[in-house]
Write a protein that holds these residues in place. Structure first.
Motif, PDB file in Angstrom:
ATOM      1  N   LEU A  79       0.875  -1.179   0.000  1.00  0.00           N
ATOM      2  CA  LEU A  79       0.000   0.000   0.000  1.00  0.00           C
ATOM      3  C   LEU A  79       0.906   1.220   0.000  1.00  0.00           C
ATOM      4  N   ASP A  82       1.895   5.484  -0.984  1.00  0.00           N
ATOM      5  CA  ASP A  82       1.335   6.837  -0.858  1.00  0.00           C
ATOM      6  C   ASP A  82       1.124   7.512  -2.198  1.00  0.00           C
ATOM      7  N   GLY A  93      -1.145   3.906  -4.942  1.00  0.00           N
ATOM      8  CA  GLY A  93      -2.223   3.103  -4.388  1.00  0.00           C
ATOM      9  C   GLY A  93      -1.712   1.724  -4.004  1.00  0.00           C
ATOM     10  N   LYS A  94      -2.591   0.752  -4.046  1.00  0.00           N
ATOM     11  CA  LYS A  94      -2.205  -0.622  -3.714  1.00  0.00           C
ATOM     12  C   LYS A  94      -1.675  -1.314  -4.959  1.00  0.00           C
ATOM     13  N   THR A  99      -8.969  -1.093  -0.139  1.00  0.00           N
ATOM     14  CA  THR A  99      -8.226  -0.383  -1.186  1.00  0.00           C
ATOM     15  C   THR A  99      -8.260  -1.183  -2.482  1.00  0.00           C
ATOM     16  N   GLY A 151      -6.293  -0.054  -5.568  1.00  0.00           N
ATOM     17  CA  GLY A 151      -5.270   0.283  -6.554  1.00  0.00           C
ATOM     18  C   GLY A 151      -5.474   1.604  -7.255  1.00  0.00           C
ATOM     19  N   SER A 152      -5.911   2.625  -6.510  1.00  0.00           N
ATOM     20  CA  SER A 152      -6.096   3.951  -7.106  1.00  0.00           C
ATOM     21  C   SER A 152      -5.478   5.007  -6.199  1.00  0.00           C
ATOM     22  N   ALA A 153      -5.435   6.243  -6.694  1.00  0.00           N
ATOM     23  CA  ALA A 153      -4.871   7.342  -5.908  1.00  0.00           C
ATOM     24  C   ALA A 153      -5.670   7.574  -4.626  1.00  0.00           C
ATOM     25  N   ASP A 154      -6.932   7.147  -4.618  1.00  0.00           N
ATOM     26  CA  ASP A 154      -7.767   7.310  -3.424  1.00  0.00           C
ATOM     27  C   ASP A 154      -7.275   6.470  -2.250  1.00  0.00           C
ATOM     28  N   ASP A 155      -6.388   5.497  -2.519  1.00  0.00           N
ATOM     29  CA  ASP A 155      -5.866   4.641  -1.455  1.00  0.00           C
ATOM     30  C   ASP A 155      -4.940   5.387  -0.495  1.00  0.00           C
ATOM     31  N   ALA A 156      -4.481   6.584  -0.887  1.00  0.00           N
ATOM     32  CA  ALA A 156      -3.504   7.307  -0.068  1.00  0.00           C
ATOM     33  C   ALA A 156      -4.026   7.604   1.334  1.00  0.00           C
ATOM     34  N   SER A 177     -13.316   5.323   2.974  1.00  0.00           N
ATOM     35  CA  SER A 177     -13.747   4.469   1.866  1.00  0.00           C
ATOM     36  C   SER A 177     -15.218   4.646   1.518  1.00  0.00           C
TER      37      SER A 177
END
Length: 262
Positions: free
Chosen positions: A48, A50, A53-54, A125, A127-132, A165
């Motif tokens: 994971l 920064d 993403g994942k 998560t 795998g996107s920028a939102d995972d930060a 999320s």
């Protein structure tokens, strides 16, 4: 808490290789969530990060005795990973450890609380920028579990990660009639909308004042101290586990084991 090195989080250097789709020297701050064996000496890591993403990344030779990068495939490793990649396929080429969270390996309760953090971070998560946001919350949670009561630290993480999320728990009042619930011994939790109701207003998951007040306390809201008990912590974690399973359709084995230990 370990100091996070934010800013531009990836440095892409075009390789002198077969084509321009090959990249080397991608630097990411990452938390190692999960590792599975691959071949005789290699592993596939779920990281994971920064910035990316994942992601999944292979790491070679780490099952050998004395492998230089063995630490990078250990649970809870927080490090700067250097990756090479083609498209969305990555290989770890170097790593520099930022924090090992060593204390998590010396206390079985803390170990399983931390395992639950990584497990739930993986579930939430994609795998996107939102995972930060979940990345930051997970690193903070591991630090808090090391240095404070792991029950409260884990519940705070679960509430915050769910909110990040899009699964915020409604804890202000009964979602049907608006009645105050902090002094109510019995109530319900609606898994579909993620909110508490009076016992007579809803038809959802049966729960009570201990669960509700522990959750409010961990969320930094007003609560009734008389309801804060060891059993209340356990019940709060059970409700959160059921909610995560309901929303993600994935088992939470680590969280279940931690609850069993309490």
């Amino acid at each position: 808490m370990p100091r996070l090195r934010f800013g531009p989080v990836t440095q892409l250097i075009a390789a002198q290789g077969i084509n321009n789709n090959v990249m080397e020297g991608i630097k990411v701050n990452a938390l190692m969530l999960r590792a599975v064996d691959y071949g005789e000496n290699d592993k596939i890591l779920t990281l994971l990060t920064d910035g990316l993403g994942k992601i999944s990344a292979g790491i070679k030779g780490v099952k050998k005795a004395g492998a230089k990068l063995k630490f990078a495939a250990q649970p809870f490793c927080f490090a700067e990973y250097i990756l090479s990649g083609r498209g969305d396929r990555y290989t770890v080429t170097q790593a520099s450890e930022t924090e090992s969270f060593y204390e998590l390996r010396t206390d079985i309760n803390k170990f399983y609380a931390a395992s639950a953090v990584c497990e739930v971070a993986d579930r939430l998560t994609f795998g996107s920028a939102d995972d930060a946001a979940v990345f930051t919350l997970a690193v903070q949670a591991l630090s808090n579990i090391c240095n404070s009561d792991e029950r409260s630290a884990l519940i705070r993480f679960l509430l915050s990660a769910l909110a990040a999320s899009g699964y915020t728990l409604g804890m202000d009042s009964c979602s049907e009639c608006g009645a105050r619930l902090t002094s109510s011994p019995k109530m319900r939790f609606d898994m579909n909308v993620g909110a508490f109701t009076c016992w007579d207003c809803g038809t959802g998951y049966g729960t009570g004042g201990a669960t509700y007040n522990v959750l409010r306390m961990c969320a930094g809201r007003t609560y009734e101290p008389a309801y804060i008990t060891d059993e209340g912590y356990k019940r709060a974690l059970r409700l959160l586990r059921e909610y995560i399973v309901f929303k993600t359709d994935a088992r939470c084995a680590g969280l279940s084991e931690y609850i069993r230990l309490l």
